[in-house]
Design an enzyme around this catalytic site. Structure first.
Site, PDB file in Angstrom:
ATOM      1  N   ARG A  14      -3.863   7.491   3.881  1.00 20.07           N
ATOM      2  CA  ARG A  14      -2.698   7.060   3.470  1.00 20.07           C
ATOM      3  C   ARG A  14      -1.937   7.861   2.235  1.00 20.07           C
ATOM      4  O   ARG A  14      -0.660   7.708   1.841  1.00 20.07           O
ATOM      5  CB  ARG A  14      -2.546   5.420   3.262  1.00 20.07           C
ATOM      6  CG  ARG A  14      -3.216   5.206   2.034  1.00 20.07           C
ATOM      7  CD  ARG A  14      -3.258   3.719   1.823  1.00 20.07           C
ATOM      8  NE  ARG A  14      -3.611   3.226   0.377  1.00 20.07           N
ATOM      9  CZ  ARG A  14      -4.348   2.093   0.285  1.00 20.07           C
ATOM     10  NH1 ARG A  14      -4.259   1.205   1.238  1.00 20.07           N
ATOM     11  NH2 ARG A  14      -4.459   1.753  -1.044  1.00 20.07           N
ATOM     12  N   ASN A  32       5.915  -5.333   5.534  1.00 21.36           N
ATOM     13  CA  ASN A  32       6.077  -6.654   5.867  1.00 21.36           C
ATOM     14  C   ASN A  32       6.242  -7.774   4.654  1.00 21.36           C
ATOM     15  O   ASN A  32       7.216  -8.535   4.477  1.00 21.36           O
ATOM     16  CB  ASN A  32       4.810  -7.415   6.537  1.00 21.36           C
ATOM     17  CG  ASN A  32       5.007  -7.229   8.159  1.00 21.36           C
ATOM     18  OD1 ASN A  32       5.977  -7.530   8.503  1.00 21.36           O
ATOM     19  ND2 ASN A  32       3.783  -6.749   8.811  1.00 21.36           N
ATOM     20  N   MET A  55      -7.354   3.367  10.257  1.00 20.18           N
ATOM     21  CA  MET A  55      -6.707   2.094   9.438  1.00 20.18           C
ATOM     22  C   MET A  55      -5.955   1.536  10.599  1.00 20.18           C
ATOM     23  O   MET A  55      -5.330   2.279  11.814  1.00 20.18           O
ATOM     24  CB  MET A  55      -5.907   2.765   8.508  1.00 20.18           C
ATOM     25  CG  MET A  55      -6.682   2.614   7.133  1.00 20.18           C
ATOM     26  SD  MET A  55      -5.722   3.052   5.720  1.00 20.18           S
ATOM     27  CE  MET A  55      -6.812   2.701   4.284  1.00 20.18           C
ATOM     28  N   GLY A  56      -5.566   0.279  10.378  1.00 23.96           N
ATOM     29  CA  GLY A  56      -4.690  -0.300  11.345  1.00 23.96           C
ATOM     30  C   GLY A  56      -5.553  -1.507  11.869  1.00 23.96           C
ATOM     31  O   GLY A  56      -6.255  -1.422  12.931  1.00 23.96           O
ATOM     32  N   ARG A  57      -5.392  -2.544  11.120  1.00 21.48           N
ATOM     33  CA  ARG A  57      -6.209  -3.820  11.433  1.00 21.48           C
ATOM     34  C   ARG A  57      -5.846  -4.613  13.000  1.00 21.48           C
ATOM     35  O   ARG A  57      -6.411  -5.000  13.610  1.00 21.48           O
ATOM     36  CB  ARG A  57      -6.289  -4.825  10.289  1.00 21.48           C
ATOM     37  CG  ARG A  57      -7.639  -5.444  10.266  1.00 21.48           C
ATOM     38  CD  ARG A  57      -7.797  -6.240   9.069  1.00 21.48           C
ATOM     39  NE  ARG A  57      -8.973  -7.191   8.933  1.00 21.48           N
ATOM     40  CZ  ARG A  57     -10.295  -6.964   9.065  1.00 21.48           C
ATOM     41  NH1 ARG A  57     -10.548  -5.493   9.068  1.00 21.48           N
ATOM     42  NH2 ARG A  57     -10.898  -7.793   9.106  1.00 21.48           N
ATOM     43  N   ILE A 102       2.126   3.127   6.818  1.00 22.23           N
ATOM     44  CA  ILE A 102       1.511   3.851   7.666  1.00 22.23           C
ATOM     45  C   ILE A 102       1.143   3.307   9.000  1.00 22.23           C
ATOM     46  O   ILE A 102       0.725   3.734  10.032  1.00 22.23           O
ATOM     47  CB  ILE A 102       0.458   4.430   7.019  1.00 22.23           C
ATOM     48  CG1 ILE A 102      -0.918   3.376   6.804  1.00 22.23           C
ATOM     49  CG2 ILE A 102       0.440   5.396   5.729  1.00 22.23           C
ATOM     50  CD1 ILE A 102      -2.339   3.860   6.644  1.00 22.23           C
ATOM     51  N   ASP A 103       0.932   1.823   8.938  1.00 21.51           N
ATOM     52  CA  ASP A 103       0.636   1.034  10.130  1.00 21.51           C
ATOM     53  C   ASP A 103       1.745   1.064  11.384  1.00 21.51           C
ATOM     54  O   ASP A 103       1.241   0.484  12.235  1.00 21.51           O
ATOM     55  CB  ASP A 103       0.238  -0.310   9.581  1.00 21.51           C
ATOM     56  CG  ASP A 103      -0.978  -0.370   8.900  1.00 21.51           C
ATOM     57  OD1 ASP A 103      -1.789   0.398   8.976  1.00 21.51           O
ATOM     58  OD2 ASP A 103      -0.887  -1.507   8.020  1.00 21.51           O
ATOM     59  N   GLY A 121       0.932  -1.337   0.143  1.00 21.13           N
ATOM     60  CA  GLY A 121      -0.044  -0.016  -0.107  1.00 21.13           C
ATOM     61  C   GLY A 121       0.924   1.126   0.074  1.00 21.13           C
ATOM     62  O   GLY A 121       1.681   1.357   0.762  1.00 21.13           O
TER      63      GLY A 121
END
Lengths: 406, 406
Positions: free
Chosen positions: B301, B113, B188-190, B142-143, B12
């Site tokens: 983002r 990741n 955001m940020g699961r 961004i996470d 992303g």
């Protein structure tokens, strides 16, 4: 003997509603030969009825007024309060008694349609009781739907926000050329498509996104939409579609009303989603590709991150012009914008009878929408482009915008 | 003999992913004594396999590189492509043949990741075939969920965007003191709540919004939420709640999974909405007050409107540091950030074994979340605040950001 001013804000906030407040307060303080105090109504006419107001000269001691200029949202607080149609209602003498207590002879109301209704009623009531009160409306709405004015303060900054975000999202979604996708962006404007049309400003080159734009002024037909989306996917794998929250079908039914008609969550509560979310699910089933919907939501009306310098300057001037007009004896009028020319862009200020404005709505002319109903014309762009020009630096402190709080 | 460089982007996009590209390209071009050409992969390793790349020196002729620096989204295009676990798969020799054709000895991959997984596999494969290829990962997400690094490029600007919008929305919703309301902002940020926690930076004074913040690291209990929301409404009539998209209940089930479980639209399609929309409907039924939900969505983002100068500078430095590291012989590593001090904020750069990074996730430490589970602690703020400092002016043309397009 000097008389006092009071200014109120009403309806939904914008990025520059405080710009108009700044313009009116500054002009009022300048006229110290004829104006005593400059008051602000807290939470509009509703709060004023409860006795809530403040002395705006409090802000003149430090840099507060300068920060007010670029602070979004209604600094004085807002309300959604409709005065009774019957001018014989006891609320009118109540309000005027409060005006008299504070020696107020000039009342300015910054707002949209409903606020102009308040201006209309108070100015008409003033005549019936031979009150010297003069009432002037200062236009404000991101929807740009007030008649008798070329455009409204608040629209330019919201349009700039929409066009900027759409350009940025278009870059974002174009990253995955190997994965076809449709992104639906839902934009405010239930009855008028001005803001949705402004998304067309985002285009940088031929066949750039948004490839499809749907306004509430024309009928939204789902099969036509599917066909147009299919055609767009043949042009680019990542299609961005901009829709107004208020798109409607041939029966006049809002597309968003189809959403969740039979839907309930696990607790049995009815779920409501917007038109974008509805179309997202529909098109995913139909095309079987990646689909996402984005609702720009309240950020488009309250963010100062894309302030249009043109819009802010005009908002300030509208506030100042209102004060001059009232001092010159005008009442029952709204400040209006007259476009003198597109290139170079030139604007002058005027006044219109608020009674003609308050219950009408200005929509996008049908000949500014392309015949296929999925885009705006060059005439629309020529109209909208000057309104987003110029950037405005918002003072920052510790990494964030340094707004003023009441 | 001079060798060539290639740089790719994956996963992303962020507001500063092109900042790292700019940093690596600029550093590569500077090393003209040892580096011949600087290539860019189009659409990551997936596009490269199809033969898609470009010569980055094309951008050095005019102001293109300078505009690239502040253009959001992946300029080179991205991909989500996982290399096979089996290093004996024929795709590996295919990729290395292409590297050889272009005389590439240094490969840089900017991503999160999954991209680090690619770095790991390619560097390990290189060893098995005694290839001189050196592979370095440049972090991006961004996470902020990569381990072995204090934070990741992209997080600071996204955090600044979140905090700015939350501050602005807080001003917006506070306009109606007479109408109690709850506004739910979904961020955001699961799996990691870094970005949601950053919303706390928006607060300007005591009891300022957001009054409630829920991260995915703790259990989200609906009854506790109701009680905390009720308490918050007693503090201020207009409550703003920030939630992570990934909040989960005690059973580990995502709250968003409860949404639309039985919901279908009029065409019979299953409707899916987010956690925010679900809670909006739930709390409206429960409290009977005005409730709204806002999903910040992809703007958080991809928007350059709230670029953190600190973040952008670090992203550029990370790209440049990667090139220096590879030239010094390093491979199979990711650039990492080491925080030397909070006040004054000081950072240094290092390298970590990418194999340890690629399949791990860094979550917010539980002791940075308040015991009641609805806020972050001062330690979190001390960590996050330096990362949003400084503003970056994006060049504008005709009222809109003047980005670079491939």
């Amino acid at each position: 003997m000097k008389k006092n001013i009071i200014i109120g804000q009403s309806g939904g906030p914008t990025a520059v509603i405080n710009g108009s407040l700044y313009g009116a307060v500054t002009k009022g303080l300048q006229h110290s030969e004829s104006i005593g105090r400059v008051y602000g109504m807290i939470n509009g006419i509703e709060g004023f009825l409860l006795g809530n107001y403040m002395d705006m000269s409090e802000l003149a001691d430090d840099d507060s007024l300068e920060r007010l200029r670029v602070t979004p949202g209604a600094y004085l607080g807002s309300c959604r309060y409709k005065l009774p149609e019957d001018l014989g209602d006891p609320v009118y003498p109540q309000i005027f008694e409060k005006f008299q207590e504070l020696d107020i002879e000039y009342f300015f109301y910054i707002g949209g349609n409903d606020s102009m209704d308040t201006v209309s009623k108070l100015s008409r009531y003033a005549k019936t009781v031979n009150s010297p009160l003069r009432v002037i409306g200062i236009p404000k709405t991101i929807d740009n739907d007030l008649i008798k004015t070329d455009h409204t303060p608040g629209f330019g900054s919201a349009a700039k926000y929409v066009a900027t975000m759409v350009r940025e999202m278009s870059l974002d979604v174009s990253g995955y050329k190997n994965t076809p996708s449709i992104t639906i962006v839902e934009i405010m404007g239930r009855h008028a498509g001005w803001l949705t049309g402004a998304s067309a400003l985002a285009r940088k080159h031929k066949n750039d996104n948004p490839l499809l734009i749907y306004l509430p002024e024309t009928v939204f037909d789902i099969d036509t939409f599917f066909a147009q989306a299919k055609k767009a996917l043949a042009i680019t794998p990542n299609v961005l579609v901009c829709i107004s929250e208020g798109i409607r079908d041939a029966d006049g039914k809002f597309i968003c009303e189809y959403s969740g008609a039979t839907g309930t969550d696990t607790f049995g509560h009815k779920e409501l989603a917007g038109a974008g979310k509805y179309l997202e699910n529909l098109i995913r089933s139909k095309f079987g590709i990646k689909v996402r919907s984005v609702e720009l939501n309240i950020c488009q009306r309250c963010s100062s991150s894309c302030l249009s310098a043109t819009d802010l300057q005009e908002a300030i001037q509208a506030g100042a012009f209102a004060v001059e007009a009232a001092l010159a004896g005008e009442t029952g009028k709204m400040v209006t914008f007259v476009r003198e020319s597109d290139t170079p862009y030139a604007l002058s200020f005027s006044l219109s009878d608020v009674n003609e404005i308050c219950n009408a709505e200005k929509k996008v002319p049908l000949d500014w929408i392309t015949p296929d109903g999925c885009d705006v014309t060059e005439a629309f762009l020529t109209y909208a482009r000057p309104l987003i020009q110029g950037e405005e630096e918002v003072p920052h402190k510790d990494g964030l915008p340094d707004f003023i709080y009441r």
